[in-house]
Scaffold this motif. Structure first.
Motif, PDB file in Angstrom:
ATOM      1  N   VAL A  28       0.835  -1.202   0.000  1.00 62.09           N
ATOM      2  CA  VAL A  28       0.000   0.000   0.000  1.00 62.09           C
ATOM      3  C   VAL A  28       0.870   1.252   0.000  1.00 62.09           C
ATOM      4  CG1 VAL A  28      -1.650   1.356   1.370  1.00 62.09           C
ATOM      5  CG2 VAL A  28      -2.010  -1.089   1.040  1.00 62.09           C
ATOM      6  N   GLU A  29       1.920   1.241   0.829  1.00 62.73           N
ATOM      7  CA  GLU A  29       2.824   2.394   0.853  1.00 62.73           C
ATOM      8  C   GLU A  29       3.460   2.614  -0.512  1.00 62.73           C
ATOM      9  OE1 GLU A  29       5.578   1.651   4.024  1.00 62.73           O
ATOM     10  OE2 GLU A  29       4.010   1.767   5.552  1.00 62.73           O
ATOM     11  N   ARG A  30       3.880   1.529  -1.152  1.00 57.79           N
ATOM     12  CA  ARG A  30       4.506   1.636  -2.476  1.00 57.79           C
ATOM     13  C   ARG A  30       3.483   2.082  -3.526  1.00 57.79           C
ATOM     14  NH1 ARG A  30       9.997   0.967  -2.071  1.00 57.79           N
ATOM     15  NH2 ARG A  30       9.917   0.480  -4.255  1.00 57.79           N
ATOM     16  N   ALA A  45       2.866   5.740  -3.082  1.00 57.69           N
ATOM     17  CA  ALA A  45       4.042   6.530  -3.477  1.00 57.69           C
ATOM     18  C   ALA A  45       4.335   6.407  -4.969  1.00 57.69           C
ATOM     19  CB  ALA A  45       5.267   6.085  -2.674  1.00 57.69           C
ATOM     20  N   GLY A  46       3.667   5.470  -5.636  1.00 52.97           N
ATOM     21  CA  GLY A  46       3.898   5.261  -7.068  1.00 52.97           C
ATOM     22  C   GLY A  46       5.231   4.584  -7.370  1.00 52.97           C
ATOM     23  N   THR A  47       5.722   3.788  -6.448  1.00 57.25           N
ATOM     24  CA  THR A  47       7.031   3.135  -6.621  1.00 57.25           C
ATOM     25  C   THR A  47       6.913   1.618  -6.565  1.00 57.25           C
ATOM     26  OG1 THR A  47       7.447   3.344  -4.251  1.00 57.25           O
ATOM     27  CG2 THR A  47       8.298   5.104  -5.664  1.00 57.25           C
ATOM     28  N   LEU A  48       5.881   1.066  -7.181  1.00 59.54           N
ATOM     29  CA  LEU A  48       5.662  -0.377  -7.121  1.00 59.54           C
ATOM     30  C   LEU A  48       6.765  -1.198  -7.774  1.00 59.54           C
ATOM     31  CD1 LEU A  48       1.838  -0.718  -7.776  1.00 59.54           C
ATOM     32  CD2 LEU A  48       3.079  -1.237  -5.686  1.00 59.54           C
ATOM     33  N   GLU A  49       7.386  -0.679  -8.785  1.00 61.93           N
ATOM     34  CA  GLU A  49       8.369  -1.479  -9.525  1.00 61.93           C
ATOM     35  C   GLU A  49       9.759  -1.482  -8.905  1.00 61.93           C
ATOM     36  OE1 GLU A  49       7.598  -3.656 -11.743  1.00 61.93           O
ATOM     37  OE2 GLU A  49       5.521  -3.005 -11.675  1.00 61.93           O
ATOM     38  N   GLU A  50       9.967  -0.679  -7.876  1.00 56.78           N
ATOM     39  CA  GLU A  50      11.266  -0.681  -7.208  1.00 56.78           C
ATOM     40  C   GLU A  50      11.268  -1.767  -6.150  1.00 56.78           C
ATOM     41  OE1 GLU A  50      12.078   3.236  -5.773  1.00 56.78           O
ATOM     42  OE2 GLU A  50      11.544   4.135  -7.682  1.00 56.78           O
TER      43      GLU A  50
END
Length: 175
Positions: free
Chosen positions: A121-123, A126-131
């Motif tokens: 959820v945090e990712r 933040a829009g950083t799912l692929e990291e």
């Protein structure tokens, strides 16, 4: 088991809320989805082995509503036909250690799903799912409580033994 079912319900809501991009992300596919599957299998096995369905069926057959059951459980138990449920518990008694291990596994996997779900959820926000660096770190800090494949095999074997004993007990009670 109730906390695990609640966590699974939350994860299904999260799955819907994540949208198409979230579900295709490596974060979901590599961490969240496997955690959901592992918890679902382990929780179902624990519920099956402990005979939860027998108690549910007895409550349903006696037509006792849940409000009354919670208000006066002792009076309601007297009205239920608990022969199958009690026979199942008698058959389970020698394998109580297995039920305890499964219960611990369910608690650990529930914690794991909470942790991975929160991180997802945090990712997502933040829009950083692929990291994946964070998820790789998370996998090292909170590894799977056990090797799922071997645990499922041992759970299935134990469940088979419990069911075999249960059949003998039920046959003895009915015969």
């Amino acid at each position: 088991s109730l906390e695990a079912r609640q966590a699974l319900r939350y994860s299904y809501v999260l799955k819907h809320a994540a949208g198409e991009a979230g579900l295709r992300s490596s974060c979901w596919l590599r961490r969240v989805q496997p955690a959901i599957g592992e918890l679902e299998v382990t929780t179902s096995t624990l519920e099956s082995i402990t005979g939860l369905s027998h108690f549910s069926a007895a409550a349903s057959d006696s037509r006792i509503d849940s409000a009354r059951l919670h208000a006066t459980p002792t009076k309601c138990l007297v009205q239920m036909d608990l022969r199958e449920a009690l026979a199942h518990l008698v058959a389970l008694a020698p394998h109580a250690g297995l039920a305890g291990q499964l219960s611990l596994a369910v608690r650990l996997q529930t914690q794991r799903l909470h942790c991975v779900g929160r991180a997802f959820v945090e990712r997502l926000e933040a829009g950083t799912l692929e990291e994946d660096r964070f998820f790789d770190f998370l996998a090292n800090v909170m590894p799977t409580a056990f090797d799922t494949a071997s645990q499922v095999r041992s759970i299935a074997s134990a469940a088979s033994q419990v069911l075999s004993i249960g059949r003998r007990v039920f046959g003895w009670l009915n015969g």
